[in-house]
Write a protein that holds these residues in place. Structure first.
Motif, PDB file in Angstrom:
ATOM      1  N   LEU A   1       0.807  -1.222   0.000  1.00 24.94           N
ATOM      2  CA  LEU A   1       0.000   0.000   0.000  1.00 24.94           C
ATOM      3  C   LEU A   1       0.844   1.279   0.000  1.00 24.94           C
ATOM      4  O   LEU A   1       0.289   2.374  -0.087  1.00 24.94           O
ATOM      5  CB  LEU A   1      -0.945  -0.002   1.203  1.00 24.94           C
ATOM      6  CG  LEU A   1      -2.162  -0.930   1.040  1.00 24.94           C
ATOM      7  CD1 LEU A   1      -2.813  -1.199   2.388  1.00 24.94           C
ATOM      8  CD2 LEU A   1      -3.177  -0.309   0.080  1.00 24.94           C
ATOM      9  N   HIS A   2       2.162   1.141   0.058  1.00 22.87           N
ATOM     10  CA  HIS A   2       2.993   2.347   0.028  1.00 22.87           C
ATOM     11  C   HIS A   2       2.794   3.132  -1.267  1.00 22.87           C
ATOM     12  O   HIS A   2       2.740   4.358  -1.243  1.00 22.87           O
ATOM     13  CB  HIS A   2       4.476   1.987   0.210  1.00 22.87           C
ATOM     14  CG  HIS A   2       4.972   0.951  -0.728  1.00 22.87           C
ATOM     15  ND1 HIS A   2       4.818  -0.396  -0.499  1.00 22.87           N
ATOM     16  CD2 HIS A   2       5.618   1.053  -1.926  1.00 22.87           C
ATOM     17  CE1 HIS A   2       5.344  -1.077  -1.497  1.00 22.87           C
ATOM     18  NE2 HIS A   2       5.827  -0.215  -2.385  1.00 22.87           N
ATOM     19  N   GLU A   3       2.687   2.424  -2.398  1.00 22.83           N
ATOM     20  CA  GLU A   3       2.471   3.132  -3.666  1.00 22.83           C
ATOM     21  C   GLU A   3       1.109   3.817  -3.697  1.00 22.83           C
ATOM     22  O   GLU A   3       0.955   4.878  -4.314  1.00 22.83           O
ATOM     23  CB  GLU A   3       2.602   2.168  -4.849  1.00 22.83           C
ATOM     24  CG  GLU A   3       4.027   1.756  -5.183  1.00 22.83           C
ATOM     25  CD  GLU A   3       4.821   2.874  -5.832  1.00 22.83           C
ATOM     26  OE1 GLU A   3       4.209   3.847  -6.308  1.00 22.83           O
ATOM     27  OE2 GLU A   3       6.074   2.770  -5.863  1.00 22.83           O
ATOM     28  N   TRP A   4       0.133   3.233  -3.057  1.00 25.68           N
ATOM     29  CA  TRP A   4      -1.197   3.842  -2.985  1.00 25.68           C
ATOM     30  C   TRP A   4      -1.159   5.083  -2.105  1.00 25.68           C
ATOM     31  O   TRP A   4      -1.799   6.099  -2.410  1.00 25.68           O
ATOM     32  CB  TRP A   4      -2.201   2.830  -2.438  1.00 25.68           C
ATOM     33  CG  TRP A   4      -2.340   1.581  -3.264  1.00 25.68           C
ATOM     34  CD1 TRP A   4      -1.405   0.605  -3.447  1.00 25.68           C
ATOM     35  CD2 TRP A   4      -3.479   1.192  -4.041  1.00 25.68           C
ATOM     36  NE1 TRP A   4      -1.896  -0.369  -4.284  1.00 25.68           N
ATOM     37  CE2 TRP A   4      -3.156  -0.039  -4.665  1.00 25.68           C
ATOM     38  CE3 TRP A   4      -4.741   1.756  -4.263  1.00 25.68           C
ATOM     39  CZ2 TRP A   4      -4.041  -0.714  -5.490  1.00 25.68           C
ATOM     40  CZ3 TRP A   4      -5.636   1.086  -5.082  1.00 25.68           C
ATOM     41  CH2 TRP A   4      -5.281  -0.130  -5.694  1.00 25.68           C
ATOM     42  N   ALA A   5      -0.380   4.994  -1.010  1.00 26.12           N
ATOM     43  CA  ALA A   5      -0.266   6.138  -0.100  1.00 26.12           C
ATOM     44  C   ALA A   5       0.452   7.313  -0.748  1.00 26.12           C
ATOM     45  O   ALA A   5       0.287   8.456  -0.319  1.00 26.12           O
ATOM     46  CB  ALA A   5       0.465   5.721   1.173  1.00 26.12           C
ATOM     47  N   MET A   6       1.238   7.042  -1.790  1.00 26.49           N
ATOM     48  CA  MET A   6       1.954   8.115  -2.473  1.00 26.49           C
ATOM     49  C   MET A   6       1.055   8.928  -3.401  1.00 26.49           C
ATOM     50  O   MET A   6       1.455  10.016  -3.851  1.00 26.49           O
ATOM     51  CB  MET A   6       3.133   7.538  -3.265  1.00 26.49           C
ATOM     52  CG  MET A   6       4.225   6.945  -2.389  1.00 26.49           C
ATOM     53  SD  MET A   6       5.540   6.183  -3.389  1.00 26.49           S
ATOM     54  CE  MET A   6       6.429   5.244  -2.134  1.00 26.49           C
TER      55      MET A   6
ATOM     56  N   ARG B   1      -5.055  14.667 -10.428  1.00 27.50           N
ATOM     57  CA  ARG B   1      -4.600  13.882 -11.573  1.00 27.50           C
ATOM     58  C   ARG B   1      -3.205  14.299 -12.028  1.00 27.50           C
ATOM     59  O   ARG B   1      -2.409  13.467 -12.459  1.00 27.50           O
ATOM     60  CB  ARG B   1      -5.598  14.034 -12.730  1.00 27.50           C
ATOM     61  CG  ARG B   1      -5.310  13.144 -13.935  1.00 27.50           C
ATOM     62  CD  ARG B   1      -6.366  13.329 -15.001  1.00 27.50           C
ATOM     63  NE  ARG B   1      -7.692  13.039 -14.475  1.00 27.50           N
ATOM     64  CZ  ARG B   1      -8.212  11.813 -14.406  1.00 27.50           C
ATOM     65  NH1 ARG B   1      -7.502  10.785 -14.805  1.00 27.50           N
ATOM     66  NH2 ARG B   1      -9.424  11.634 -13.926  1.00 27.50           N
ATOM     67  N   ASP B   2      -2.896  15.589 -11.929  1.00 30.94           N
ATOM     68  CA  ASP B   2      -1.606  16.068 -12.430  1.00 30.94           C
ATOM     69  C   ASP B   2      -0.499  15.959 -11.386  1.00 30.94           C
ATOM     70  O   ASP B   2       0.623  16.416 -11.617  1.00 30.94           O
ATOM     71  CB  ASP B   2      -1.727  17.521 -12.903  1.00 30.94           C
ATOM     72  CG  ASP B   2      -2.157  18.465 -11.783  1.00 30.94           C
ATOM     73  OD1 ASP B   2      -2.598  17.984 -10.716  1.00 30.94           O
ATOM     74  OD2 ASP B   2      -2.068  19.693 -11.980  1.00 30.94           O
ATOM     75  N   GLU B   3      -0.790  15.330 -10.237  1.00 29.03           N
ATOM     76  CA  GLU B   3       0.208  15.229  -9.174  1.00 29.03           C
ATOM     77  C   GLU B   3       0.800  13.830  -9.032  1.00 29.03           C
ATOM     78  O   GLU B   3       1.716  13.639  -8.233  1.00 29.03           O
ATOM     79  CB  GLU B   3      -0.409  15.645  -7.832  1.00 29.03           C
ATOM     80  CG  GLU B   3      -0.787  17.114  -7.755  1.00 29.03           C
ATOM     81  CD  GLU B   3      -1.470  17.467  -6.447  1.00 29.03           C
ATOM     82  OE1 GLU B   3      -1.239  18.582  -5.954  1.00 29.03           O
ATOM     83  OE2 GLU B   3      -2.248  16.634  -5.914  1.00 29.03           O
ATOM     84  N   VAL B   4       0.261  12.843  -9.759  1.00 28.90           N
ATOM     85  CA  VAL B   4       0.759  11.475  -9.603  1.00 28.90           C
ATOM     86  C   VAL B   4       2.147  11.345 -10.221  1.00 28.90           C
ATOM     87  O   VAL B   4       2.504  12.053 -11.157  1.00 28.90           O
ATOM     88  CB  VAL B   4      -0.213  10.448 -10.222  1.00 28.90           C
ATOM     89  CG1 VAL B   4      -1.547  10.483  -9.511  1.00 28.90           C
ATOM     90  CG2 VAL B   4      -0.381  10.681 -11.714  1.00 28.90           C
ATOM     91  N   ARG B   5       2.950  10.412  -9.712  1.00 31.00           N
ATOM     92  CA  ARG B   5       4.338  10.267 -10.139  1.00 31.00           C
ATOM     93  C   ARG B   5       4.446   9.705 -11.550  1.00 31.00           C
ATOM     94  O   ARG B   5       5.320  10.082 -12.308  1.00 31.00           O
ATOM     95  CB  ARG B   5       5.083   9.365  -9.153  1.00 31.00           C
ATOM     96  CG  ARG B   5       5.159   9.929  -7.745  1.00 31.00           C
ATOM     97  CD  ARG B   5       5.693   8.902  -6.775  1.00 31.00           C
ATOM     98  NE  ARG B   5       7.068   8.546  -7.069  1.00 31.00           N
ATOM     99  CZ  ARG B   5       7.631   7.393  -6.699  1.00 31.00           C
ATOM    100  NH1 ARG B   5       6.910   6.491  -6.069  1.00 31.00           N
ATOM    101  NH2 ARG B   5       8.892   7.145  -6.986  1.00 31.00           N
ATOM    102  N   HIS B   6       3.572   8.772 -11.890  1.00 34.32           N
ATOM    103  CA  HIS B   6       3.630   8.137 -13.207  1.00 34.32           C
ATOM    104  C   HIS B   6       2.398   8.576 -13.997  1.00 34.32           C
ATOM    105  O   HIS B   6       1.482   7.804 -14.264  1.00 34.32           O
ATOM    106  CB  HIS B   6       3.699   6.619 -13.059  1.00 34.32           C
ATOM    107  CG  HIS B   6       4.853   6.148 -12.217  1.00 34.32           C
ATOM    108  ND1 HIS B   6       6.161   6.248 -12.646  1.00 34.32           N
ATOM    109  CD2 HIS B   6       4.892   5.609 -10.971  1.00 34.32           C
ATOM    110  CE1 HIS B   6       6.961   5.775 -11.695  1.00 34.32           C
ATOM    111  NE2 HIS B   6       6.219   5.387 -10.678  1.00 34.32           N
TER     112      HIS B   6
END
Length: 301
Positions: A124-129, A135-140
């Motif tokens: 869940l660490h990736e979900w917490a990120m 929408r424009d703030e996600v890493r990928h």
């Protein structure tokens, strides 16, 4: 410190074999970088960790090994190498400058190795990120969230976050960080790191290359290979839809997906335990050399 001298006919084939092995990972990355294409799985180890493809490709025999004959000039120019009567090798005086780091890393690895693996974080660490991001703030940003932003938030809110790895925790969003079972920091890392964590096991690669060229390159490459395999599960279990890249999701929001993730965690923990043990042995060897040389070998940075 006893020295072993490698003749040209001995070390050239080993160095070439190492480079050929590593080029299967570095060459595609370099080609993508040249064309401006990014891959969220295959490129991660080169972007997150500070060891360049060129450094990964260069073979080092480790401390106490001297390379002789043609081809040593490239090593002679490296800061951590010195000339010996018969050739060139890693310089124990330079190793002495890293004593504090050696002790810290060796102790971290040993403490982690001595704990039971915990497998209840479900990736869940990736979900917490991406929790409560726009929408424009996600890493990928090139890849959609499988469940959308609201669905992703609901998964986080329906679980207890149990991340034990500071270098994942520090990328949590401000809203996600208080939801974790523990507040993590660099200072608490030695007391929290545990061998079931995917990212702790990926970081064996950092622990190995951090002490290159004193650590043998075979071990660095083995740790890279493990980290590369782990990254695939890490991202398959993430909230991102990577089906366009050929990665089937591990749906950790469902019981079957959780079971699949835990099985992967346990398998990687077993592989990591072997590599962690080898790393501890190598760092113990390095520390023994530093201590053997006495206080003069220590140069604080």
């Amino acid at each position: 410190m006893a020295l072993t001298v490698w003749a040209t006919d001995d070390w050239h084939p080993v160095a070439a074999e190492h480079r050929a092995r590593v080029r299967t990972w570095t060459a595609p990355h370099l080609a993508r970088r040249e064309s401006g294409v990014r891959h969220p799985v295959e490129d991660f180890l080169f972007e997150y960790y500070s060891f360049s493809p060129g450094k990964l490709e260069r073979w080092h025999p480790g401390i106490g090994q001297v390379l002789a004959g043609p081809g040593v000039d490239g090593y002679r120019a490296l800061a951590d190498y010195r000339a010996y009567d018969d050739g060139v090798g890693a310089d124990p005086e330079r190793l002495g400058r890293r004593r504090d780091g050696l002790v810290w890393m060796r102790d971290l690895l040993a403490l982690t190795q001595g704990r039971d693996a915990r497998t209840n974080c479900f990736g869940l660490h990736e979900w917490a990120m991406v929790y409560r991001t726009r929408r424009d703030e996600v890493r990928h940003e090139a890849y959609p969230l499988r469940l959308g932003h609201r669905g992703t938030d609901e998964v986080v809110e329906s679980h207890q976050l149990r991340c034990t790895h500071f270098d994942a925790f520090r990328f949590f969003t401000d809203e996600a960080r208080p939801r974790n079972a523990a507040e993590l920091s660099r200072a608490t890392q030695p007391s929290k790191e545990q061998p079931g964590c995917l990212h702790a096991n990926m970081d064996l690669y950092r622990a190995a290359y951090k002490f290159s060229p004193f650590v043998r390159s075979e071990l660095v490459a083995d740790c890279f290979e493990l980290a590369r395999d782990i990254r695939e599960l890490d991202m398959r279990a993430s909230p991102y839809d990577l089906s366009s890249l050929g990665y089937a999701p591990v749906r950790i929001e469902d019981p079957a997906g959780k079971a699949e993730y835990v099985a992967g965690q346990r398998a990687f923990a077993g592989r990591a335990a072997v590599l962690r043990g080898r790393l501890i042995d190598e760092l113990d060897e390095l520390l023994g050399i530093v201590r053997e040389r006495g206080p003069s070998a220590r140069i604080d940075l």
